[in-house]
Design a protein around this motif. Structure first.
Motif, PDB file in Angstrom:
ATOM      1  N   TYR A   1      -6.668  -5.825 -13.468  1.00  0.00           N
ATOM      2  CA  TYR A   1      -7.740  -6.659 -12.596  1.00  0.00           C
ATOM      3  C   TYR A   1      -8.264  -7.908 -13.068  1.00  0.00           C
ATOM      4  N   THR A   2      -8.303  -8.770 -12.299  1.00  0.00           N
ATOM      5  CA  THR A   2      -8.934 -10.331 -12.363  1.00  0.00           C
ATOM      6  C   THR A   2      -9.505 -10.577 -11.173  1.00  0.00           C
ATOM      7  N   PRO A   3     -10.868 -11.132 -11.343  1.00  0.00           N
ATOM      8  CA  PRO A   3     -11.752 -11.178 -10.522  1.00  0.00           C
ATOM      9  C   PRO A   3     -11.123 -12.100  -9.074  1.00  0.00           C
ATOM     10  N   ASP A   4     -10.075 -13.151  -9.567  1.00  0.00           N
ATOM     11  CA  ASP A   4      -9.702 -13.953  -8.663  1.00  0.00           C
ATOM     12  C   ASP A   4      -8.405 -13.426  -7.755  1.00  0.00           C
ATOM     13  N   ASP A   5      -8.045 -12.129  -8.036  1.00  0.00           N
ATOM     14  CA  ASP A   5      -6.805 -11.452  -7.287  1.00  0.00           C
ATOM     15  C   ASP A   5      -7.328 -10.463  -6.022  1.00  0.00           C
ATOM     16  N   PRO A   6      -7.438 -11.057  -5.033  1.00  0.00           N
ATOM     17  CA  PRO A   6      -7.787 -10.081  -3.922  1.00  0.00           C
ATOM     18  C   PRO A   6      -6.618  -8.956  -3.675  1.00  0.00           C
ATOM     19  N   LEU A   7      -5.334  -9.096  -4.119  1.00  0.00           N
ATOM     20  CA  LEU A   7      -4.382  -8.170  -3.957  1.00  0.00           C
ATOM     21  C   LEU A   7      -4.138  -7.123  -4.821  1.00  0.00           C
ATOM     22  N   VAL A   8      -5.188  -7.142  -5.632  1.00  0.00           N
ATOM     23  CA  VAL A   8      -4.915  -6.188  -7.022  1.00  0.00           C
ATOM     24  C   VAL A   8      -4.557  -4.734  -6.747  1.00  0.00           C
ATOM     25  N   CYS A   9      -5.536  -4.528  -5.653  1.00  0.00           N
ATOM     26  CA  CYS A   9      -5.633  -2.904  -5.182  1.00  0.00           C
ATOM     27  C   CYS A   9      -4.711  -2.433  -4.351  1.00  0.00           C
ATOM     28  N   LEU A  10      -4.208  -3.722  -3.632  1.00  0.00           N
ATOM     29  CA  LEU A  10      -2.892  -3.369  -2.839  1.00  0.00           C
ATOM     30  C   LEU A  10      -1.953  -3.069  -3.342  1.00  0.00           C
ATOM     31  N   ASN A  11      -1.718  -4.016  -4.484  1.00  0.00           N
ATOM     32  CA  ASN A  11      -0.323  -4.055  -5.606  1.00  0.00           C
ATOM     33  C   ASN A  11      -0.393  -2.424  -6.206  1.00  0.00           C
ATOM     34  N   PHE A  12      -1.458  -2.241  -6.734  1.00  0.00           N
ATOM     35  CA  PHE A  12      -1.539  -0.926  -7.213  1.00  0.00           C
ATOM     36  C   PHE A  12      -1.162   0.131  -6.245  1.00  0.00           C
ATOM     37  N   GLN A  13      -1.718   0.262  -5.141  1.00  0.00           N
ATOM     38  CA  GLN A  13      -1.357   1.137  -4.157  1.00  0.00           C
ATOM     39  C   GLN A  13       0.242   1.342  -3.703  1.00  0.00           C
ATOM     40  N   LYS A  14       0.604   0.093  -3.831  1.00  0.00           N
ATOM     41  CA  LYS A  14       2.262  -0.071  -3.603  1.00  0.00           C
ATOM     42  C   LYS A  14       3.027   0.695  -4.665  1.00  0.00           C
ATOM     43  N   GLU A  15       2.680   0.216  -5.961  1.00  0.00           N
ATOM     44  CA  GLU A  15       3.445   0.715  -7.126  1.00  0.00           C
ATOM     45  C   GLU A  15       3.401   2.139  -7.171  1.00  0.00           C
ATOM     46  N   VAL A  16       2.239   2.813  -6.813  1.00  0.00           N
ATOM     47  CA  VAL A  16       2.091   4.293  -6.804  1.00  0.00           C
ATOM     48  C   VAL A  16       3.114   5.022  -5.590  1.00  0.00           C
ATOM     49  N   GLU A  17       2.967   4.254  -4.473  1.00  0.00           N
ATOM     50  CA  GLU A  17       3.927   4.852  -3.538  1.00  0.00           C
ATOM     51  C   GLU A  17       5.395   4.676  -3.964  1.00  0.00           C
ATOM     52  N   HIS A  18       5.776   3.523  -4.734  1.00  0.00           N
ATOM     53  CA  HIS A  18       7.179   3.481  -5.060  1.00  0.00           C
ATOM     54  C   HIS A  18       7.723   4.271  -5.993  1.00  0.00           C
TER      55      HIS A  18
ATOM     56  N   ILE B   1      -8.234  -3.889   0.790  1.00  0.00           N
ATOM     57  CA  ILE B   1      -8.556  -5.182   1.166  1.00  0.00           C
ATOM     58  C   ILE B   1      -9.657  -5.124   2.016  1.00  0.00           C
ATOM     59  N   SER B   2     -10.507  -6.257   1.771  1.00  0.00           N
ATOM     60  CA  SER B   2     -11.475  -6.569   3.056  1.00  0.00           C
ATOM     61  C   SER B   2     -11.567  -8.079   3.389  1.00  0.00           C
TER      62      SER B   2
ATOM     63  N   GLU C   1     -10.936 -10.145   0.088  1.00  0.00           N
ATOM     64  CA  GLU C   1     -11.547  -9.729  -1.393  1.00  0.00           C
ATOM     65  C   GLU C   1     -10.929  -8.247  -1.364  1.00  0.00           C
ATOM     66  N   ALA C   2     -10.752  -7.891  -2.904  1.00  0.00           N
ATOM     67  CA  ALA C   2     -10.428  -6.782  -3.128  1.00  0.00           C
ATOM     68  C   ALA C   2     -11.561  -5.807  -2.808  1.00  0.00           C
ATOM     69  N   LYS C   3     -11.183  -4.458  -2.501  1.00  0.00           N
ATOM     70  CA  LYS C   3     -11.934  -3.565  -2.376  1.00  0.00           C
ATOM     71  C   LYS C   3     -11.764  -2.285  -2.855  1.00  0.00           C
ATOM     72  N   PRO C   4     -12.764  -1.449  -3.081  1.00  0.00           N
ATOM     73  CA  PRO C   4     -12.617  -0.062  -3.617  1.00  0.00           C
ATOM     74  C   PRO C   4     -11.815   0.801  -2.446  1.00  0.00           C
ATOM     75  N   PHE C   5     -11.069   1.654  -2.801  1.00  0.00           N
ATOM     76  CA  PHE C   5     -10.111   2.539  -1.852  1.00  0.00           C
ATOM     77  C   PHE C   5     -10.406   3.945  -2.951  1.00  0.00           C
ATOM     78  N   ALA C   6      -9.429   4.816  -2.274  1.00  0.00           N
ATOM     79  CA  ALA C   6      -9.274   6.013  -2.932  1.00  0.00           C
ATOM     80  C   ALA C   6      -7.647   6.469  -2.889  1.00  0.00           C
ATOM     81  N   LEU C   7      -7.177   7.144  -3.713  1.00  0.00           N
ATOM     82  CA  LEU C   7      -5.964   7.687  -4.097  1.00  0.00           C
ATOM     83  C   LEU C   7      -5.608   8.922  -4.865  1.00  0.00           C
ATOM     84  N   GLY C   8      -4.854   9.771  -4.353  1.00  0.00           N
ATOM     85  CA  GLY C   8      -4.665  11.125  -5.046  1.00  0.00           C
ATOM     86  C   GLY C   8      -3.604  11.768  -4.329  1.00  0.00           C
TER      87      GLY C   8
END
Length: 518
Positions: free
Chosen positions: A364-381, A468-469, A265-272
């Motif tokens: 965001y789509t409800p059936d994508d558990p990787l949405v936050c992970l991919n956003f995190q990766k994109e920012v780091e790249h 992700i949880s 499951e995608a879960k809330p996280f934080a970024l800055g």
């Protein structure tokens, strides 16, 4: 039973134990002749107004009172006991292994990285040569991310388990007893490796095992039950119980589980960003100009504000600290902070991050558990590209960021790989940058002097928690669909730091012990 007494004293009175005891006895109306023993149980700083005070909780035992001894790790020979697999030798994995031995189980720990001593060479390569070893870095290796990123032991997780016991185990393995007293206990990156080594040696002496350079590459599952695992794409082992304690940065594990259709499951996280001030500036602000008091430690701060429906807050604040490069792949940059035990570096740093929920993201789509992970990766790249495709990070003076101006020069930074001038308003996603800008203005009002041209933002601070949880049964702690698989610690979404991860490791083993009626 003991008596607890609260006292407020001046910092210079902290070393005067006779004065403290006398004041506590007077307040509690206890006859000194009846005192059997006493100690300072809790210690914190009250800097809300001048003069700065120390708040103490003093515990007094009178004659006849029972005083409990510190919890110690109770070892036993588990050489021939039932085995369990533990994936990851971070705080969750190590505490799970130690608790397994107490429970009469034989822990076999698989760690993708290296032992604490060998790991240092890879950290040096990141800092000096900007070469990232994807299996051995600030996140992966013996002790996990906490070993070389500060060792803060503060947790709000009072309901998750026995925090005091987890702290007392650290004392058992060599930590100073001050961690049992301080409101915000801290060991320090310079002292943690010795403790971690002592823990591993205790596991091995009891008959358990810790394997380094051993990366989980597959889980063997039949009829929704764990049957075993594969290490390094070649060696297979049979296990019925696997604790998955891989940490928040083991992205390959998330992709492995997703490919095997194991529920995530995608879960809330934080970024800055991670912001750095001169420590003397923070001391001046927090101690109301009282900067020449040798009895006061380097000052910390905690900030939070709601901006446009999202929380913005300080994270992992490091007084007297250093900003570290925490990437786990060559084509990304990540910052974190740590402090030595004395917190005696000239800089103060902290993550300043924006809370993000899956629903906040544009794709965001409800059936994508990787949405936050991919956003995190994109920012780091993106930050890696902006920093020049090295481990240098894009940076900006705080006032320049707020005013939308690219910085022309910088004060000295503690970040060893170096920094590159960039307008972070253009590098970071709008939903992050716009809220950070407003938050810094608000923080400058809360802490006059905080919003400064000499404070430097380093981007990004992105590994605050797992994006992700891995869902688990609240009673058995097994995955909701896979029997014998125990998602554990930060990587699974059940912890937020060293202590809560350690406690979750203990809880997972207790669930296994209950299953086997041990």
């Amino acid at each position: 039973m003991s008596t607890l007494v609260s006292l407020s004293i001046l910092p210079n009175e902290l070393e005067n134990t006779d004065y403290i005891l006398k004041a506590a006895l007077k307040k509690a109306a206890i006859n000194p002749a009846n005192v059997a023993d006493w100690r300072i149980r809790k210690r914190s700083i009250d800097a809300r107004k001048k003069p700065v005070k120390m708040q103490l909780q003093v515990e007094i035992w009178e004659r006849g009172d029972l005083r409990e001894s510190l919890s110690k790790f109770e070892s036993k020979d588990v050489s021939n006991a039932p085995t369990i697999a533990i994936i990851g030798a971070g705080p969750a994995g190590l505490y799970a292994a130690l608790r397994a031995i107490e429970a009469g189980l034989k822990p076999i720990v698989f760690e993708r990285g290296k032992d604490v001593k060998a790991r240092r060479r890879d950290l040096a390569k990141i800092n000096k040569e900007q070469i990232v070893n994807p299996e051995s870095n600030y996140c992966f290796g013996e002790g996990g991310a906490g070993t070389y990123s500060d060792g803060k032991l503060y947790t709000r997780s009072k309901k998750r388990g026995n925090v005091l016991k987890a702290l007392e185990w650290l004392v058992h393995f060599g930590a100073d007893e001050d961690i049992l007293v301080d409101a915000h206990p801290h060991i320090g990156t310079n002292k943690l490796p010795k403790l971690i080594t002592a823990m591993r040696e205790a596991i091995e002496e009891a008959g358990g095992a810790v394997h380094f350079d051993s990366k989980l590459t597959d889980l063997i599952i039949e009829d929704n039950k764990v049957k075993g695992l594969e290490i390094n794409n070649e060696t297979k082992y049979e296990f019925k119980e696997v604790i998955l304690a891989t940490g928040h940065s083991a992205r390959d594990i998330f992709y492995l589980l997703h490919a095997k259709n194991i529920k995530l499951e995608a879960k809330p996280f934080a970024l800055g960003v991670r912001i750095e001030h001169q420590q003397e500036v923070i001391n001046y602000i927090q101690y109301h100009g009282e900067t020449d008091n040798p009895y006061l430690p380097p000052a910390a701060y905690s900030l939070v504000v709601q901006i446009d429906g999202m929380g913005v807050y300080s994270f992992c604040m490091c007084p007297g600290g250093i900003i570290a490069p925490c990437a786990t792949a060559q084509d990304e940059v990540v910052t974190n902070g740590w402090s030595p035990s004395k917190r005696n570096n000239p800089y103060a740093n902290s993550g300043i991050v924006v809370s993000v929920t899956p629903e906040d993201l544009p794709n965001y789509t409800p059936d994508d558990p990787l949405v936050c992970l991919n956003f995190q990766k994109e920012v780091e790249h993106t930050c890696w590209v902006a920093g020049g495709r090295t481990q240098q990070v894009p940076a900006q003076r705080m006032t320049d960021f707020v005013n939308g101006v690219k910085s022309k020069d910088f004060p000295k930074t503690s970040y060893q790989p170096g920094i590159v001038s960039a307008d972070l308003n253009k590098v970071l996603p709008d939903l992050i940058a716009k809220r950070l800008k407003k938050a810094f203005v608000a923080f400058g009002k809360k802490m006059p002097g905080y919003l400064s041209k000499d404070a430097v933002l380093h981007a990004p601070e992105s590994r605050t928690s797992s994006p992700i949880s891995i869902p688990r049964n609240s009673e058995t702690l097994e995955h909701v669909e896979i029997s014998g698989l125990y998602p554990c610690g930060e990587g699974a979404g059940y912890a937020g730091g060293i202590m809560s991860a350690a406690i979750d490791g203990i809880n997972c083993v207790d669930a296994i012990a209950k299953k086997y009626a041990l």
